[in-house]
Enzyme design. Structure first.
Site, PDB file in Angstrom:
ATOM      1  N   ASP A 195     -14.647  -2.886  -1.558  1.00  0.00           N
ATOM      2  CA  ASP A 195     -14.776  -1.987  -0.289  1.00  0.00           C
ATOM      3  C   ASP A 195     -15.719  -0.747  -0.966  1.00  0.00           C
ATOM      4  O   ASP A 195     -14.941  -0.645  -2.658  1.00  0.00           O
ATOM      5  CB  ASP A 195     -12.917  -2.119  -0.227  1.00  0.00           C
ATOM      6  CG  ASP A 195     -12.589  -2.238  -0.747  1.00  0.00           C
ATOM      7  OD1 ASP A 195     -12.345  -2.104  -2.248  1.00  0.00           O
ATOM      8  OD2 ASP A 195     -10.894  -2.768  -0.914  1.00  0.00           O
ATOM      9  N   ASN A 255       1.276  -5.389   1.950  1.00  0.00           N
ATOM     10  CA  ASN A 255       0.814  -5.979   3.296  1.00  0.00           C
ATOM     11  C   ASN A 255       0.192  -7.025   3.699  1.00  0.00           C
ATOM     12  O   ASN A 255      -0.400  -7.947   4.736  1.00  0.00           O
ATOM     13  CB  ASN A 255       0.618  -4.775   4.655  1.00  0.00           C
ATOM     14  CG  ASN A 255      -1.180  -4.465   4.415  1.00  0.00           C
ATOM     15  OD1 ASN A 255      -1.484  -4.935   3.001  1.00  0.00           O
ATOM     16  ND2 ASN A 255      -1.161  -2.936   4.970  1.00  0.00           N
ATOM     17  N   GLU A 312      -7.032  -5.512   6.648  1.00  0.00           N
ATOM     18  CA  GLU A 312      -5.436  -5.389   6.421  1.00  0.00           C
ATOM     19  C   GLU A 312      -5.145  -6.502   7.646  1.00  0.00           C
ATOM     20  O   GLU A 312      -5.801  -7.212   7.966  1.00  0.00           O
ATOM     21  CB  GLU A 312      -5.386  -4.018   7.295  1.00  0.00           C
ATOM     22  CG  GLU A 312      -5.523  -2.573   6.264  1.00  0.00           C
ATOM     23  CD  GLU A 312      -5.397  -2.019   5.721  1.00  0.00           C
ATOM     24  OE1 GLU A 312      -4.543  -3.092   5.190  1.00  0.00           O
ATOM     25  OE2 GLU A 312      -4.546  -1.234   5.527  1.00  0.00           O
ATOM     26  N   HIS A 349      -2.587  -7.078   2.860  1.00  0.00           N
ATOM     27  CA  HIS A 349      -4.786  -7.536   2.824  1.00  0.00           C
ATOM     28  C   HIS A 349      -5.215  -8.010   1.745  1.00  0.00           C
ATOM     29  O   HIS A 349      -5.089  -8.153   0.787  1.00  0.00           O
ATOM     30  CB  HIS A 349      -4.276  -5.433   3.358  1.00  0.00           C
ATOM     31  CG  HIS A 349      -4.835  -4.569   1.866  1.00  0.00           C
ATOM     32  ND1 HIS A 349      -5.012  -3.713   2.018  1.00  0.00           N
ATOM     33  CD2 HIS A 349      -4.947  -4.847   0.775  1.00  0.00           C
ATOM     34  CE1 HIS A 349      -4.110  -2.932   1.520  1.00  0.00           C
ATOM     35  NE2 HIS A 349      -4.713  -3.462  -0.047  1.00  0.00           N
TER      36      HIS A 349
HETATM   37  C1  F6R Z   1      -9.091  -2.359  -4.046  1.00  0.00           C
HETATM   38  C2  F6R Z   1      -8.748  -3.287  -2.558  1.00  0.00           C
HETATM   39  C3  F6R Z   1      -7.380  -3.939  -2.052  1.00  0.00           C
HETATM   40  C4  F6R Z   1      -6.465  -3.931  -3.704  1.00  0.00           C
HETATM   41  C5  F6R Z   1      -4.806  -4.108  -3.132  1.00  0.00           C
HETATM   42  C6  F6R Z   1      -3.663  -4.148  -4.680  1.00  0.00           C
HETATM   43  O1  F6R Z   1     -10.914  -2.682  -3.472  1.00  0.00           O
HETATM   44  O2  F6R Z   1      -9.445  -4.460  -2.409  1.00  0.00           O
HETATM   45  O3  F6R Z   1      -7.142  -4.485  -0.937  1.00  0.00           O
HETATM   46  O4  F6R Z   1      -6.923  -4.915  -4.564  1.00  0.00           O
HETATM   47  O5  F6R Z   1      -4.476  -2.913  -2.518  1.00  0.00           O
HETATM   48  O6  F6R Z   1      -4.395  -2.811  -5.111  1.00  0.00           O
HETATM   49  P1  F6R Z   1      -3.575  -2.586  -6.305  1.00  0.00           P
HETATM   50  O7  F6R Z   1      -4.448  -3.065  -7.306  1.00  0.00           O
HETATM   51  O8  F6R Z   1      -3.578  -0.746  -6.163  1.00  0.00           O
HETATM   52  O9  F6R Z   1      -2.327  -2.521  -5.896  1.00  0.00           O
END
Ligand code: F6R
Length: 264
Positions: free
Chosen positions: A67, A136, A143, A138
């Site tokens: 992303d 959440n 989301e 994702h």
């Molecule tokens: C990042 C991504 C997100 C993160 C998720 C967890 O490329 O796709 O889904 O993996 O938000 O983020 P952290 O590792 O910072 O807790």
């Protein structure tokens, strides 16, 4: 879903890195799906060390990131392209033209989403996809309420995700509310998926992903449909699981079986 519970975040990163190292050794021209955020940083450090120790080379590897923030150019310090350069690409021998991150600043972002899907297909598809997990539920920026068969597209971020990621932006800095993300269908097309989650703040999402119903309310629960997924979590992230003893038992049985087959 294989559930591996490790003592702490360091052990989670080591376990995850070993899977990536094995993948690259077995298939030097692997196509890797990569993630940003805090969780994969320790794993990337392990990959850099393995490269510096000449254990693996990335010179035939291709990568696709999950992303990118819509509207951020690659050189923006908060862009995921910038993150990947800093955390991994600048320290290994991957060819710049073989690294792909969704084009956040594309003149035509809708077209850029389609082109990204096409580029993944043309590469032969993703061999090994790395995922983190949002509080959440994702994965990528899919989301809650994301279509379980969705493809790369523009997604609106929830208030919760914006708040979680505010730590990377300074107070006066513009923080995008939109993103381009691989879809859940895109992620499920990967041949193998490894999801890492650490810390108490992920425990509710981890439970919903592994033990909850398959539901768009927890996008990561879609991984229940994948035939080759490993979830690697630490004790804190595992703390809400009901069947934790069973997952540990399965892991012991797996290890014994592999030892008996001489594949440990
Ligand atoms: C990042 C991504 C997100 C993160 C998720 C967890 O490329 O796709 O889904 O993996 O938000 O983020 P952290 O590792 O910072 O807790």
């Amino acid at each position: 879903m294989q559930v591996v519970i490790k003592a702490d975040a360091t052990a989670v990163a080591e376990y995850g890195a070993a899977i990536f190292i094995r993948q690259i050794m077995q298939k030097p021209d692997s196509v890797l799906g990569l993630a940003t955020g805090s969780t994969p940083v320790a794993l990337y450090q392990q990959l850099i060390s393995a490269y510096k120790a000449k254990k693996i080379s990335f010179n035939q590897v291709k990568s696709f990131n999950l992303d990118e923030y819509l509207g951020l150019a690659p050189e923006h310090p908060q862009s995921y392209r910038f993150f990947m350069q800093q955390q991994l690409f600048n320290h290994i021998d991957i060819l710049p033209e073989n690294t792909a991150v969704p084009e956040g600043a594309a003149a035509d972002p809708l077209q850029a989403c389609q082109d990204y899907e096409q580029r993944i297909v043309e590469s032969g598809g993703i061999d090994l996809q790395l995922l983190g997990l949002g509080r959440n539920g994702h994965i990528g920026f899919n989301e809650p309420s994301s279509g379980l068969r969705s493809r790369t597209r523009i997604k609106t971020l929830t208030k919760e995700t914006i708040a979680d990621n505010a730590r990377f932006f300074s107070a006066d800095e513009y923080q995008p509310h939109l993103s381009i993300t691989m879809g859940i269908g895109t992620i499920l097309d990967a041949r193998k998926v490894i999801l890492l989650a650490t810390g108490e703040s992920k425990a509710v999402a981890v439970k919903a992903m592994i033990e909850g119903p398959l539901s768009a309310s927890c996008p990561a629960s879609a991984l229940q449909l994948h035939q080759n997924v490993v979830v690697v979590i630490d004790e804190a992230a595992a703390s809400h699981l009901e069947n934790i003893a069973f997952y540990r038992h399965i892991e012991q049985e797996n290890e014994q079986l592999l030892a008996r087959l001489g594949k440990a």
